[in-house]
Design a protein around this motif. Structure first.
Motif, PDB file in Angstrom:
ATOM      1  N   UNK A 273       0.842  -1.206   0.000  1.00 54.39           N
ATOM      2  CA  UNK A 273       0.000   0.000   0.000  1.00 54.39           C
ATOM      3  C   UNK A 273       0.875   1.254   0.000  1.00 54.39           C
ATOM      4  N   UNK A 274       1.848   1.294   0.893  1.00 55.57           N
ATOM      5  CA  UNK A 274       2.727   2.470   0.989  1.00 55.57           C
ATOM      6  C   UNK A 274       3.598   2.619  -0.253  1.00 55.57           C
ATOM      7  N   UNK A 275       4.064   1.503  -0.794  1.00 58.36           N
ATOM      8  CA  UNK A 275       4.897   1.569  -1.990  1.00 58.36           C
ATOM      9  C   UNK A 275       4.145   2.135  -3.184  1.00 58.36           C
ATOM     10  N   UNK A 276       2.900   1.696  -3.345  1.00 58.28           N
ATOM     11  CA  UNK A 276       2.115   2.221  -4.463  1.00 58.28           C
ATOM     12  C   UNK A 276       1.768   3.689  -4.251  1.00 58.28           C
ATOM     13  N   UNK A 277       1.451   4.067  -3.001  1.00 60.25           N
ATOM     14  CA  UNK A 277       1.158   5.476  -2.731  1.00 60.25           C
ATOM     15  C   UNK A 277       2.379   6.352  -2.979  1.00 60.25           C
ATOM     16  N   UNK A 278       3.573   5.843  -2.680  1.00 63.63           N
ATOM     17  CA  UNK A 278       4.792   6.604  -2.967  1.00 63.63           C
ATOM     18  C   UNK A 278       4.895   6.888  -4.459  1.00 63.63           C
ATOM     19  N   UNK A 279       4.719   5.851  -5.263  1.00 68.31           N
ATOM     20  CA  UNK A 279       4.777   6.041  -6.713  1.00 68.31           C
ATOM     21  C   UNK A 279       3.643   6.936  -7.196  1.00 68.31           C
ATOM     22  N   UNK A 280       2.432   6.668  -6.736  1.00 69.92           N
ATOM     23  CA  UNK A 280       1.256   7.408  -7.204  1.00 69.92           C
ATOM     24  C   UNK A 280       1.319   8.883  -6.823  1.00 69.92           C
ATOM     25  N   UNK A 281       1.932   9.185  -5.685  1.00 67.26           N
ATOM     26  CA  UNK A 281       2.053  10.587  -5.266  1.00 67.26           C
ATOM     27  C   UNK A 281       2.850  11.394  -6.278  1.00 67.26           C
ATOM     28  N   UNK A 282       3.957  10.833  -6.727  1.00 70.56           N
ATOM     29  CA  UNK A 282       4.801  11.568  -7.664  1.00 70.56           C
ATOM     30  C   UNK A 282       4.258  11.521  -9.088  1.00 70.56           C
ATOM     31  N   UNK A 283       3.471  10.497  -9.400  1.00 69.00           N
ATOM     32  CA  UNK A 283       2.745  10.500 -10.678  1.00 69.00           C
ATOM     33  C   UNK A 283       1.743  11.650 -10.685  1.00 69.00           C
ATOM     34  N   UNK A 284       1.016  11.799  -9.580  1.00 64.75           N
ATOM     35  CA  UNK A 284       0.047  12.882  -9.478  1.00 64.75           C
ATOM     36  C   UNK A 284       0.732  14.245  -9.509  1.00 64.75           C
ATOM     37  N   UNK A 285       1.849  14.354  -8.781  1.00 61.00           N
ATOM     38  CA  UNK A 285       2.601  15.619  -8.785  1.00 61.00           C
ATOM     39  C   UNK A 285       3.089  15.953 -10.185  1.00 61.00           C
ATOM     40  N   UNK A 286       3.668  14.969 -10.879  1.00 57.29           N
ATOM     41  CA  UNK A 286       4.188  15.220 -12.220  1.00 57.29           C
ATOM     42  C   UNK A 286       3.109  15.619 -13.194  1.00 57.29           C
TER      43      UNK A 286
END
Length: 228
Positions: A128-141
């Protein structure tokens, strides 16, 4: 358990398939930082494993201090995540801020997860945390490119991948290699490679995969060399 349920059932009430063109001044159609669609199927695994973890925690670990240390930040993340799909359909900026707010306590929960119940605590929470880490920066980008902040879509793909790796490598260094955190980030990077084909973004994502694999291999060797 309550917020696990509200989080897991939220997709049945609100769907989200990416920011729409009217949500950003510069529409982002298939931004290069976004993994291929199949990669998001990992949510099925996340939802199911979090439910199993919550049931086991109530049944067998209701008053376990080791589980309590993980529960508080995980509950905060799940509570913030319950309305995320609705927020994402309203505002890209709001969704980006909210997913970072979800990721921070999820990472804290991963770092606090009891090692005695790896498959029922550390693994579901770390994925869960690993995907949120990736998804956070996808959203930011996607959002930053959509507002024309400093870079275009390709520049933010590089920046987002680099920032996600900095965070992920830092977190993984504090974890046992037997967890899903680093592997989940690799899953996201593979999704980016599949989405982009033969591009410079693909090459950069591949470098990120190699870096995470190198850290995981180092941790495995380090653990193997420790006395029993």
């Amino acid at each position: 358990m309550i917020f696990t349920v509200t989080f897991v059932v939220s997709p049945y009430f609100t769907s989200f398939s990416g920011f729409t063109p009217d949500q950003l001044p510069i529409p982002q159609i298939d931004p290069p930082i976004q993994p291929a669609g199949y990669a998001f199927a990992i949510w099925g695994l996340i939802y199911g494993w979090l439910v199993v973890s919550a049931i086991f925690g109530i049944w067998k670990r209701r008053s376990d201090p080791a589980w309590d240390a993980m529960r508080t930040p995980l509950t905060i993340s799940l509570a913030l995540g319950t309305p995320w799909l609705w927020v994402a359909n309203q505002t890209a900026i709001g969704a980006t801020v909210l997913i970072f707010a979800m990721a921070v306590p999820a990472i804290i929960a991963t770092l606090r997860a009891p090692r005695a119940d790896q498959w029922l605590a550390l693994w579901p929470v770390s994925i869960f945390a690993g995907w949120l880490t990736a998804a956070s920066f996808v959203s930011l980008g996607s959002t930053a490119a959509g507002y024309g902040v400093v870079f275009g879509a390709t520049g933010w793909a590089f920046a987002g991948i680099a920032l996600a790796l900095i965070v992920a490598l830092g977190v993984q260094r504090r974890l046992t290699p037997i967890s899903g955190y680093g592997l989940t980030l690799i899953w996201a990077l593979v999704g980016i490679i599949v989405a982009n084909g033969m591009t410079q973004v693909t090459a950069f994502a591949a470098i990120g995969i190699v870096a995470m694999l190198a850290l995981l291999a180092f941790q495995v060797r380090q653990n193997a060399n420790q006395p029993a």
